[in-house]
Design a protein around this motif. Structure first.
Motif, mmCIF file in Angstrom:
data_model
loop_
_atom_site.group_PDB
_atom_site.id
_atom_site.type_symbol
_atom_site.label_atom_id
_atom_site.label_comp_id
_atom_site.label_asym_id
_atom_site.label_seq_id
_atom_site.Cartn_x
_atom_site.Cartn_y
_atom_site.Cartn_z
ATOM 1 N N VAL A 1 -12.029 2.721 -0.103
ATOM 2 C CA VAL A 1 -10.726 3.308 0.166
ATOM 3 C C VAL A 1 -10.014 2.534 1.267
ATOM 4 O O VAL A 1 -10.602 2.214 2.313
ATOM 5 N N LEU A 2 -8.747 2.222 1.006
ATOM 6 C CA LEU A 2 -7.895 1.560 1.989
ATOM 7 C C LEU A 2 -6.989 2.585 2.656
ATOM 8 O O LEU A 2 -6.934 3.749 2.246
ATOM 9 N N GLY A 3 -6.248 2.174 3.640
ATOM 10 C CA GLY A 3 -5.313 3.065 4.312
ATOM 11 C C GLY A 3 -3.967 3.114 3.621
ATOM 12 O O GLY A 3 -3.822 2.741 2.449
ATOM 13 N N THR A 4 -2.974 3.575 4.344
ATOM 14 C CA THR A 4 -1.604 3.653 3.854
ATOM 15 C C THR A 4 -0.715 2.781 4.726
ATOM 16 O O THR A 4 -1.151 2.261 5.753
ATOM 17 N N ASP A 5 0.528 2.641 4.316
ATOM 18 C CA ASP A 5 1.504 1.860 5.084
ATOM 19 C C ASP A 5 2.815 2.639 5.093
ATOM 20 O O ASP A 5 3.428 2.821 4.040
ATOM 21 N N LEU B 1 0.834 -1.201 0.000
ATOM 22 C CA LEU B 1 0.000 0.000 0.000
ATOM 23 C C LEU B 1 0.872 1.256 0.000
ATOM 24 O O LEU B 1 1.996 1.248 0.498
ATOM 25 N N PRO B 2 0.349 2.366 -0.554
ATOM 26 C CA PRO B 2 1.133 3.606 -0.643
ATOM 27 C C PRO B 2 1.562 4.129 0.719
ATOM 28 O O PRO B 2 0.945 3.832 1.746
ATOM 29 N N ASN B 3 2.618 4.938 0.705
ATOM 30 C CA ASN B 3 3.103 5.580 1.926
ATOM 31 C C ASN B 3 2.233 6.786 2.276
ATOM 32 O O ASN B 3 1.631 7.409 1.388
ATOM 33 N N PRO B 4 2.189 7.156 3.547
ATOM 34 C CA PRO B 4 1.456 8.364 3.952
ATOM 35 C C PRO B 4 2.124 9.626 3.408
ATOM 36 O O PRO B 4 3.293 9.616 3.006
ATOM 37 N N ALA B 5 1.384 10.717 3.436
ATOM 38 C CA ALA B 5 1.936 12.011 3.035
ATOM 39 C C ALA B 5 3.147 12.332 3.888
ATOM 40 O O ALA B 5 3.151 12.116 5.108
ATOM 41 N N MET C 1 5.956 10.818 3.809
ATOM 42 C CA MET C 1 6.813 9.646 4.021
ATOM 43 C C MET C 1 7.070 8.877 2.726
ATOM 44 O O MET C 1 7.457 7.714 2.746
ATOM 45 N N GLY C 2 6.831 9.559 1.601
ATOM 46 C CA GLY C 2 7.080 8.936 0.309
ATOM 47 C C GLY C 2 5.851 8.809 -0.556
ATOM 48 O O GLY C 2 5.869 8.113 -1.577
ATOM 49 N N SER C 3 4.779 9.476 -0.177
ATOM 50 C CA SER C 3 3.525 9.389 -0.922
ATOM 51 C C SER C 3 3.686 9.876 -2.361
ATOM 52 O O SER C 3 4.361 10.869 -2.629
ATOM 53 N N THR C 4 3.040 9.164 -3.285
ATOM 54 C CA THR C 4 2.990 9.593 -4.689
ATOM 55 C C THR C 4 1.675 10.296 -5.001
ATOM 56 O O THR C 4 1.470 10.741 -6.131
ATOM 57 N N GLY C 5 0.775 10.354 -4.029
ATOM 58 C CA GLY C 5 -0.540 10.928 -4.256
ATOM 59 C C GLY C 5 -1.562 9.896 -4.705
ATOM 60 O O GLY C 5 -2.753 10.219 -4.842
ATOM 61 N N GLU C 6 -1.115 8.651 -4.923
ATOM 62 C CA GLU C 6 -2.055 7.605 -5.314
ATOM 63 C C GLU C 6 -2.929 7.214 -4.121
ATOM 64 O O GLU C 6 -2.468 7.155 -2.988
ATOM 65 N N VAL C 7 -4.207 6.920 -4.408
ATOM 66 C CA VAL C 7 -5.133 6.443 -3.390
ATOM 67 C C VAL C 7 -5.329 4.947 -3.587
ATOM 68 O O VAL C 7 -5.466 4.475 -4.718
ATOM 69 N N ALA C 8 -5.311 4.206 -2.495
ATOM 70 C CA ALA C 8 -5.491 2.760 -2.560
ATOM 71 C C ALA C 8 -6.949 2.396 -2.309
ATOM 72 O O ALA C 8 -7.593 2.914 -1.391
ATOM 73 N N TYR C 9 -7.483 1.496 -3.143
ATOM 74 C CA TYR C 9 -8.850 0.989 -3.011
ATOM 75 C C TYR C 9 -8.797 -0.536 -2.961
ATOM 76 O O TYR C 9 -7.854 -1.150 -3.473
ATOM 77 N N ASP C 10 -9.831 -1.148 -2.367
ATOM 78 C CA ASP C 10 -9.909 -2.600 -2.442
ATOM 79 C C ASP C 10 -10.625 -3.005 -3.734
ATOM 80 O O ASP C 10 -10.972 -2.146 -4.555
ATOM 81 N N ALA C 11 -10.845 -4.291 -3.932
ATOM 82 C CA ALA C 11 -11.430 -4.780 -5.182
ATOM 83 C C ALA C 11 -12.840 -4.251 -5.411
ATOM 84 O O ALA C 11 -13.317 -4.197 -6.553
ATOM 85 N N ASN C 12 -13.498 -3.819 -4.329
ATOM 86 C CA ASN C 12 -14.859 -3.294 -4.448
ATOM 87 C C ASN C 12 -14.904 -1.780 -4.555
ATOM 88 O O ASN C 12 -15.999 -1.193 -4.604
ATOM 89 N N GLY C 13 -13.747 -1.141 -4.562
ATOM 90 C CA GLY C 13 -13.710 0.309 -4.695
ATOM 91 C C GLY C 13 -13.752 1.062 -3.386
ATOM 92 O O GLY C 13 -13.921 2.288 -3.378
#
Length: 420
Positions: free
Chosen positions: A146-150, A126-130, A132-144
């Motif tokens: 929103v997931l968290g960051t790591d 999963l993407p990094n938090p703002a 800490m290396g974030s690219t601005g991408e948002v993570a979603y699960d297979a159903n759309g």
């Protein structure tokens, strides 16, 4: 009794030395290659099988044992969705696979190593938090949803197997270079100045890599002193709208002992949509790098390997490593300059010559040629990222990734190829 014990110790030492010598000098049977890696189904999403694959985003040889290799996955099976990605298996941990070519010439998996945070817990892709290396991408699960960051998440793309048994891994988030123990536990995270992870830093300008276009390749020089990384494509320096030199990308070196860095310019054949992928060392100054596009080989794809040299190339680090836009020419970032302007400023990119065109040489079929290892004697091992056997159907959902020439699902495959 002492004589017997001494004899046993001496015999054991002699046998050990003999085994080491045999391992170093024996000929490895590559005649059965190409071969696919063994796979199982990881998950089934909307009736589509997601294979337990992805190995081939990067590759490295074992530092001492001939015929043994490491390959690494990226962040996991995903599809494009809105302003980010659907992570089809959100708990997936980027993983290293250790394998060998056995006496019969077959691929034999020795071990899987999941990447872990400093506490020893498996990380995710999963993407990094703002900050800490974030690219601005948002993570979603297979159903759309929103997931968290790591904060320790990795979009791992390349791997170095060090002589002490540890690993260095580069990724497309931060971009980070992360040092992992032999068991995959994070020991150090090196990121651009301004990214709030680790104490040792890369030049700040590297944080302007594009999303999903970060540090795609990484290797170590034969003397074990320097890491050498490739940025996949043109960076957005100073911004997306102002970066115009679509064939300019960068190589960064990192002195492991001192933390000192250098940067070099690399001129791609293709444009900003093409990729400079894995890199492998020939000497402390000469390397092989991958250039590829996103097409399948049978559909006009470009899958080439170039010999490059840093000797004579200009270090474009500049004097202020904290400068967000890096070195400039007449007030312009390097990505804003033409190659003629760069030459007029006395700056030279790395030199390059074609080593092999895989499509014309072997009819290479895969789209994502991403793993490269130099075997010596003008032979290379090459690997592909199979995307876990799935691709985006255009609506953010997975469908099987089918090789157009064979009609089979794409799977990670190892080839050995002669180069010029």
């Amino acid at each position: 009794m002492k004589k017997i014990l001494l004899s046993v110790i001496m015999i054991t030492a002699i046998v050990a030395c003999k085994e080491d010598d045999t391992t170093d000098t024996q000929e490895i049977n590559y005649s059965k290659l190409p071969q696919e890696f063994p796979f199982t189904t990881m998950a089934t999403i909307n009736g589509v099988g997601v294979i337990n694959g992805g190995f081939g985003s990067g590759a490295a040889a074992h530092p001492t044992r001939k015929g043994e290799f490491y390959v690494i996955t990226d962040r996991g099976p995903n599809t494009d969705y809105l302003n980010g990605k659907k992570f089809l298996v959100p708990s997936f941990s980027p993983t290293i696979m250790h394998f060998k070519i056995n006496a019969e010439g077959n691929i034999e998996v020795l071990k899987y190593i999941k990447l872990k945070n400093p506490s020893g817990q498996p990380i995710t892709g999963l993407p990094n938090p703002a900050g800490m290396g974030s690219t601005g991408e948002v993570a979603y699960d297979a159903n759309g949803n929103v997931l968290g960051t790591d904060p320790y998440g990795m979009d791992s793309e390349s791997i170095v197997a060090a002589a002490d048994g540890t690993f260095w891994v580069s990724d497309e988030y931060g971009p980070h270079i992360v040092h992992y123990s032999a068991d995959g536990v994070e020991m150090e995270r090196i990121s651009p100045i301004g990214v709030n992870t680790g104490t040792r830093k890369l030049p700040a300008v590297l944080a302007k890599r594009r999303a999903n276009r970060g540090m795609e390749g990484l290797c170590i020089t034969p003397d074990g002193k320097t890491l050498v990384g490739t940025i996949q494509s043109m960076m957005y320096v100073p911004s997306k709208s102002l970066a115009t030199n679509k064939t300019l990308t960068r190589i960064v070196t990192f002195d492991i002992a001192t933390g000192q860095t250098k940067q070099f310019l690399y001129q791609q054949d293709g444009g900003a949509s093409d990729s400079v992928c894995d890199i492998t060392a020939l000497s402390n100054t000469e390397f092989l790098v991958i250039e590829r596009d996103g097409n399948f080989g049978s559909q006009g794809g470009i899958k080439k390997v170039y010999r490059i040299s840093l000797s004579g190339a200009s270090d474009v680090n500049g004097t202020d490593l904290s400068a967000a836009n890096g070195m400039q020419i007449n007030g312009k970032a390097l990505e804003q300059c033409t190659w003629a302007e760069i030459a007029s400023a006395g700056l030279k990119p790395v030199s390059k010559t074609l080593a092999v065109d895989l499509v014309s040489k072997i009819g290479y079929e895969h789209d994502k040629f991403e793993g490269l290892v130099y075997l010596g004697n003008n032979k290379i091992a090459v690997f592909n990222d199979d995307d876990f056997g799935i691709v985006d159907d255009g609506n953010g959902n997975p469908k099987a990734k089918i090789l157009p020439k064979t009609g089979k699902v794409d799977k990670g495959t190892m080839y050995v190829v002669d180069i010029q």
